[in-house]
Design a protein around this motif. Structure first.
Motif, PDB file in Angstrom:
ATOM      1  N   UNK A 257      26.216  10.708  18.595  1.00 24.30           N
ATOM      2  CA  UNK A 257      25.944   9.349  18.125  1.00 24.30           C
ATOM      3  C   UNK A 257      26.056   8.302  19.214  1.00 24.30           C
ATOM      4  N   UNK A 258      26.469   8.720  20.428  1.00 22.01           N
ATOM      5  CA  UNK A 258      26.585   7.769  21.537  1.00 22.01           C
ATOM      6  C   UNK A 258      25.575   8.054  22.649  1.00 22.01           C
ATOM      7  N   UNK A 263      22.839   4.991  20.174  1.00 24.62           N
ATOM      8  CA  UNK A 263      23.643   3.793  20.437  1.00 24.62           C
ATOM      9  C   UNK A 263      22.792   2.536  20.306  1.00 24.62           C
ATOM     10  N   UNK A 264      21.556   2.611  20.775  1.00 26.78           N
ATOM     11  CA  UNK A 264      20.645   1.475  20.650  1.00 26.78           C
ATOM     12  C   UNK A 264      20.472   1.101  19.184  1.00 26.78           C
ATOM     13  N   UNK A 265      20.263   2.114  18.334  1.00 27.56           N
ATOM     14  CA  UNK A 265      20.093   1.851  16.901  1.00 27.56           C
ATOM     15  C   UNK A 265      21.349   1.208  16.316  1.00 27.56           C
ATOM     16  N   UNK A 316      25.017  -9.891  23.674  1.00 27.33           N
ATOM     17  CA  UNK A 316      24.752  -8.465  23.604  1.00 27.33           C
ATOM     18  C   UNK A 316      25.991  -7.659  23.981  1.00 27.33           C
ATOM     19  N   UNK A 317      26.703  -8.116  25.012  1.00 29.81           N
ATOM     20  CA  UNK A 317      27.930  -7.446  25.434  1.00 29.81           C
ATOM     21  C   UNK A 317      28.937  -7.382  24.290  1.00 29.81           C
ATOM     22  N   UNK A 318      29.055  -8.460  23.553  1.00 29.72           N
ATOM     23  CA  UNK A 318      29.980  -8.496  22.417  1.00 29.72           C
ATOM     24  C   UNK A 318      29.590  -7.468  21.354  1.00 29.72           C
ATOM     25  N   UNK A 319      28.304  -7.370  21.071  1.00 26.67           N
ATOM     26  CA  UNK A 319      27.813  -6.398  20.082  1.00 26.67           C
ATOM     27  C   UNK A 319      28.099  -4.960  20.529  1.00 26.67           C
ATOM     28  N   UNK A 320      27.827  -4.669  21.811  1.00 27.91           N
ATOM     29  CA  UNK A 320      28.025  -3.320  22.335  1.00 27.91           C
ATOM     30  C   UNK A 320      29.502  -2.946  22.288  1.00 27.91           C
ATOM     31  N   UNK A 321      30.360  -3.857  22.704  1.00 25.61           N
ATOM     32  CA  UNK A 321      31.803  -3.576  22.731  1.00 25.61           C
ATOM     33  C   UNK A 321      32.344  -3.303  21.331  1.00 25.61           C
ATOM     34  N   UNK A 322      31.841  -4.022  20.343  1.00 26.38           N
ATOM     35  CA  UNK A 322      32.281  -3.776  18.956  1.00 26.38           C
ATOM     36  C   UNK A 322      31.806  -2.414  18.464  1.00 26.38           C
ATOM     37  N   UNK A 323      30.578  -2.039  18.824  1.00 25.84           N
ATOM     38  CA  UNK A 323      30.036  -0.766  18.372  1.00 25.84           C
ATOM     39  C   UNK A 323      30.809   0.420  18.945  1.00 25.84           C
ATOM     40  N   UNK A 324      31.207   0.334  20.201  1.00 24.95           N
ATOM     41  CA  UNK A 324      31.814   1.477  20.887  1.00 24.95           C
ATOM     42  C   UNK A 324      33.340   1.475  20.813  1.00 24.95           C
ATOM     43  N   UNK A 325      33.914   0.423  20.244  1.00 25.01           N
ATOM     44  CA  UNK A 325      35.373   0.249  20.240  1.00 25.01           C
ATOM     45  C   UNK A 325      36.085   1.477  19.670  1.00 25.01           C
ATOM     46  N   UNK A 326      36.975   2.051  20.466  1.00 25.33           N
ATOM     47  CA  UNK A 326      37.817   3.202  20.103  1.00 25.33           C
ATOM     48  C   UNK A 326      37.032   4.482  19.773  1.00 25.33           C
ATOM     49  N   UNK A 390      17.745  -4.810  28.646  1.00 26.20           N
ATOM     50  CA  UNK A 390      19.007  -5.570  28.583  1.00 26.20           C
ATOM     51  C   UNK A 390      20.041  -4.801  27.768  1.00 26.20           C
ATOM     52  N   UNK A 391      19.656  -4.353  26.580  1.00 26.44           N
ATOM     53  CA  UNK A 391      20.573  -3.618  25.699  1.00 26.44           C
ATOM     54  C   UNK A 391      21.016  -2.302  26.345  1.00 26.44           C
ATOM     55  N   UNK A 392      20.056  -1.541  26.866  1.00 23.33           N
ATOM     56  CA  UNK A 392      20.369  -0.222  27.420  1.00 23.33           C
ATOM     57  C   UNK A 392      21.335  -0.317  28.592  1.00 23.33           C
ATOM     58  N   UNK A 393      21.081  -1.243  29.510  1.00 26.30           N
ATOM     59  CA  UNK A 393      21.936  -1.374  30.690  1.00 26.30           C
ATOM     60  C   UNK A 393      23.314  -1.902  30.323  1.00 26.30           C
TER      61      UNK A 393
END
Length: 439
Positions: A257-258, A263-265, A316-326, A390-393
């Motif tokens: 799932x990562x 992850x993009x989805x 975008x950074x905020x969204x990514x960090x929330x998705x991957x948190x822990x 932008x999202x992928x990087x």
């Protein structure tokens, strides 16, 4: 009765000729012990050159056949190894061929996969000398495409493959056909990379770590040097095996799932495996005026950029960090080890223009971060052909830091090492051959 002197001389010469003929035949028979059972091919430095029967021939070769059954196609690798006593094998030659579609395309009619399998088996028959067919191991390992199928459909496909293999002249058995899990993929890729770099040849060459970023999952695999890593890691993160008379303990984990597409989805707000209906996914990781459709895992999603507010990178950074948190575990010692990175790590570095598409190169975590900031900034100005860059990087830079890599950490990126593809197929072949020896 005495023989005439001349007759005696002729008799003596005849004996000499007979003796020399006998000696020559004995010498030739010892110097050229070629039979159909021992006829094998050898290659020169060019590993992509097809060997010919004129390029003679030695007893110390062995072959292995690996089918890579991926989601988009099925590929055959026929490896020829040079074997020496008490040494790791050397790869002398690889023959490769791919066909489409993948096995999963025949989920509703497994019988139709037979023709493609037979076509690839013919490639193996052309390469492996007939006298060695019965001793040459044959295996198929399936990856993402079959993992995603309902269990019964996947089983029917694998049963068909086993039946086809059972009728082939090559060595196969109950363990010849299976679906790989993510950890097996990571370990096999680690074996491939370190074999090609010389780290598995019993020398002082240290092994390197391996990072792979696929579409649905991402893997990290390395050989821990700190005992604390093994002691503090979950039991399913550590695996041990024996290869070339040496035992290896690896830290290896696959995060399902990562992978980059999954992850993009998730960052866009979608849910894996659920129909998109007609709902739009609105995201700050897309340009404010963006509107498009995106297909993932046979589902089409409608996408729309969020209205301009704070800078795109920060949102975008905020969204990514929330998705991957822990969701990712740090391994402290990775910051001090050499790592190779593959797949989407490589592709996005090419997109940034930081490495050559063919030869690869090196990249730092900070390069991905700066690349993300630039790509996101360009989207604010409406520039850029790739709406997801932008999202992928941003995701890649966060993922690497979550795995324990500091911003100044440098990775090596390569599609080939010593002209050999860095896929898991070579490592999986070694792993299978070792298991056969153990039994």
């Amino acid at each position: 009765m005495k023989l005439p002197k001349l007759a005696f001389i002729f008799l003596l010469l005849g004996c000499v000729v007979v003796y020399l003929t006998y000696v020559k035949r004995r010498f030739d028979s010892r110097a050229s012990p070629l039979s159909k059972q021992h006829l094998q091919y050898t290659t020169k430095v060019d590993q992509h050159k097809r060997p010919t029967s004129a390029e003679v021939i030695s007893d110390n070769f062995q072959y292995g056949i690996m089918f890579d059954a991926g989601s988009t196609g099925t590929r055959i690798h026929v490896f020829q190894f040079q074997m020496e006593p008490n040494e790791a094998p050397k790869l002398a030659h690889e023959t490769f061929k791919a066909i489409k579609p993948g096995l999963s395309a025949y989920a509703d009619d497994p019988d139709k996969c037979k023709a493609g399998l037979l076509q690839l088996l013919e490639v193996a028959k052309e390469v492996v000398p007939a006298g060695l067919w019965a001793s040459t191991p044959l295996a198929l390992r399936a990856t993402a495409g079959l993992r995603l199928l309902p269990g019964e459909k996947a089983s029917h496909l694998l049963d068909k493959v086993k039946a086809v293999f059972g009728e082939s002249p090559f060595r196969n058995g109950p363990e010849s056909v299976s679906i790989m899990d993510g950890t097996d993929e990571g370990v096999s890729a680690w074996i491939t990379v370190n074999f090609l770099l010389g780290g598995l040849h019993g020398s002082e060459t240290p092994t390197v770590g391996m990072l792979d970023l696929g579409g649905g999952s991402t893997q990290i695999t390395f050989s821990p040097q700190d005992e604390k890593t093994i002691q503090t890691s979950p039991i399913d993160y550590v695996t041990s095996f024996r290869m070339f008379n040496t035992s290896h303990s690896l830290y290896s984990h696959s995060y399902l799932g990562l992978g980059l597409m999954s992850a993009r989805l998730a960052v866009l707000g979608g849910i894996e495996g659920q129909p998109a209906s007609n709902q739009e996914l609105v995201s700050p990781c897309l340009a404010p005026d963006h509107a498009s459709e995106w297909e993932h895992a046979e589902v089409v999603y409608k996408l729309k950029g969020q209205k301009a507010g704070e800078p795109i990178y920060d949102s975008c950074l905020s969204k990514v960090e929330k998705m991957i948190y822990k969701r990712v575990r740090k391994a402290e010692e990775v910051k001090d080890m050499e790592f190779y990175a593959f797949s989407y790590y490589y592709d996005r570095a090419v997109d940034l223009g930081l490495i050559d598409e063919k030869t690869g190169g090196s990249i730092k975590v900070s390069n991905y971060i700066e690349g993300a900031k630039t790509a996101c900034k360009n989207m604010e100005a409406g520039a850029g052909d790739n709406p997801f860059l932008c999202l992928d990087l941003t995701y890649i830079s966060v993922l690497l830091q979550e795995l324990g890599f500091p911003q100044d950490k440098e990775f090596k990126l390569a599609r080939k090492i010593n002209d050999v593809e860095t896929s898991w197929a070579l490592g999986a072949t070694f792993y299978y051959m070792e298991s056969l020896r153990a039994h």
